[in-house]
Motif scaffolding. Sequence first.
Motif, short mmCIF file in Angstrom:
data_model
loop_
_atom_site.label_atom_id
_atom_site.label_comp_id
_atom_site.label_asym_id
_atom_site.label_seq_id
_atom_site.Cartn_x
_atom_site.Cartn_y
_atom_site.Cartn_z
N GLY A 1 0.80 -1.20 0.00
CA GLY A 1 0.00 0.00 0.00
C GLY A 1 0.83 1.26 0.00
N ARG A 2 0.82 1.97 1.11
CA ARG A 2 1.51 3.24 1.20
C ARG A 2 3.02 3.08 1.04
N PRO A 3 3.72 4.18 0.64
CA PRO A 3 5.17 4.11 0.56
C PRO A 3 5.78 3.65 1.88
N THR A 4 6.77 2.76 1.77
CA THR A 4 7.36 2.14 2.96
C THR A 4 8.80 2.61 3.13
N PRO A 5 9.15 3.24 4.26
CA PRO A 5 10.55 3.58 4.52
C PRO A 5 11.31 2.33 4.96
N LEU A 6 12.50 2.16 4.41
CA LEU A 6 13.36 1.03 4.75
C LEU A 6 14.76 1.53 5.06
N THR A 7 15.49 0.78 5.84
CA THR A 7 16.89 1.06 6.10
C THR A 7 17.65 -0.26 6.02
N ILE A 8 18.73 -0.28 5.26
CA ILE A 8 19.54 -1.49 5.15
C ILE A 8 20.97 -1.17 5.56
N GLY A 9 21.71 -2.20 5.93
CA GLY A 9 23.12 -2.05 6.26
C GLY A 9 23.99 -2.30 5.04
N LEU A 10 24.96 -1.44 4.81
CA LEU A 10 25.90 -1.60 3.70
C LEU A 10 27.12 -2.38 4.17
N PRO A 11 27.88 -2.96 3.25
CA PRO A 11 29.02 -3.80 3.65
C PRO A 11 30.04 -3.09 4.55
N ASP A 12 30.19 -1.76 4.42
CA ASP A 12 31.17 -1.05 5.24
C ASP A 12 30.60 -0.55 6.56
N GLY A 13 29.36 -0.94 6.88
CA GLY A 13 28.76 -0.56 8.15
C GLY A 13 27.86 0.66 8.10
N ARG A 14 27.84 1.38 6.98
CA ARG A 14 26.96 2.52 6.86
C ARG A 14 25.51 2.08 6.68
N ARG A 15 24.56 3.01 6.93
CA ARG A 15 23.15 2.79 6.68
C ARG A 15 22.77 3.40 5.33
N LEU A 16 21.85 2.73 4.64
CA LEU A 16 21.26 3.30 3.43
C LEU A 16 19.75 3.33 3.63
N GLY A 17 19.19 4.53 3.60
CA GLY A 17 17.74 4.68 3.69
C GLY A 17 17.13 4.72 2.30
N LEU A 18 15.93 4.22 2.19
CA LEU A 18 15.22 4.24 0.92
C LEU A 18 13.72 4.22 1.18
N THR A 19 12.97 4.55 0.16
CA THR A 19 11.52 4.46 0.21
C THR A 19 11.06 3.51 -0.88
N ARG A 20 10.21 2.55 -0.50
CA ARG A 20 9.64 1.63 -1.48
C ARG A 20 8.20 2.05 -1.78
N TYR A 21 7.92 2.21 -3.06
CA TYR A 21 6.57 2.48 -3.52
C TYR A 21 6.07 1.24 -4.26
N GLY A 22 4.92 0.73 -3.86
CA GLY A 22 4.36 -0.42 -4.55
C GLY A 22 4.63 -1.73 -3.85
N ASP A 23 4.29 -2.79 -4.53
CA ASP A 23 4.31 -4.15 -3.99
C ASP A 23 5.71 -4.75 -4.15
N PRO A 24 6.33 -5.23 -3.07
CA PRO A 24 7.68 -5.81 -3.19
C PRO A 24 7.75 -7.05 -4.06
#
Length: 299
Positions: free
Chosen positions: A7-30
Amino acid sequence: MPSPTAGRPTPLTIGLPDGRRLGLTRYGDPAHRPVVFHHGFGSSGLELPDDAALLARLQLQILAPDRPGVGQSSVYRRLTFPSFADDVAAMLEALEIRGPVGVMGWSVGGVHALALAARHPARVAAGQLLSTCLPLGEPAAYRHLSPLWKFLRWGQIGFPWLNRTTFLWLSRQWRRHPDRTIDWFIRLMFSEEARVTTHFRALLRDAAVAGFAHHGRGVYDDAQAWCRPPGFRIEDVRAPVRLWHGDADGVWAPGNIPYLARRLGHAPVRLLPGQGHMLYLENWKAIVEEMAELLGAAT
């Protein structure tokens, strides 16, 4: 990480290989076909129209990552076009997306989209450049820049402390007075950009607030990366690319877009009469429908 929804846009956060965070927004069905969207300068992945019904009909999901120092993404002090292309490839791995994806980029996000396609060609099935810019630090492209953009690059490279101070001040204005700040920007815009921004005022305001997070560090690093040698060759892009541009673009005039299209193997250009730099917002349905067609042809 929030659970995926259709449904609504979903905020996500993933871990990158060097330990940093990457934030993103998903729109739509995964479960649907993925498209990566690269946001514009001083903005974030929140700048997209929320049209879940359109994405469901086309069976697409849009993944809009925030560049380092934007939104929930960690600051990265030596941001480059290749480094963020690698971040996006790591994001796709973390999300268990194995096959090639579509890629879009608006404004300077178009250069980031090209970097992903050039550096990770197996990852990109098709691309769209929406009101895109040229890499300011590439000597071949530099010759095609307007005097204004040459001057802006000179100022960014020659007086980095002034730009850092400016972006720090703007970050405070966006955080403390977001409505007043976007109204101030609208008054400074060319007429077509001001008209569209006024219509999508709340969307672009919230995207800019996230864009200037981390004391404006991400915006400054993005500008520095844009002005340095790009670290990839445009000619290395192998995926089919389509360009959308307005002939009334007050930010990036369309005069050098045919030059960019030639370097992309004479990529088709859709030049929209009377439209400005924000054309992706008013043409979102047609843009996403074209991407669905491109991905269908690629498979």
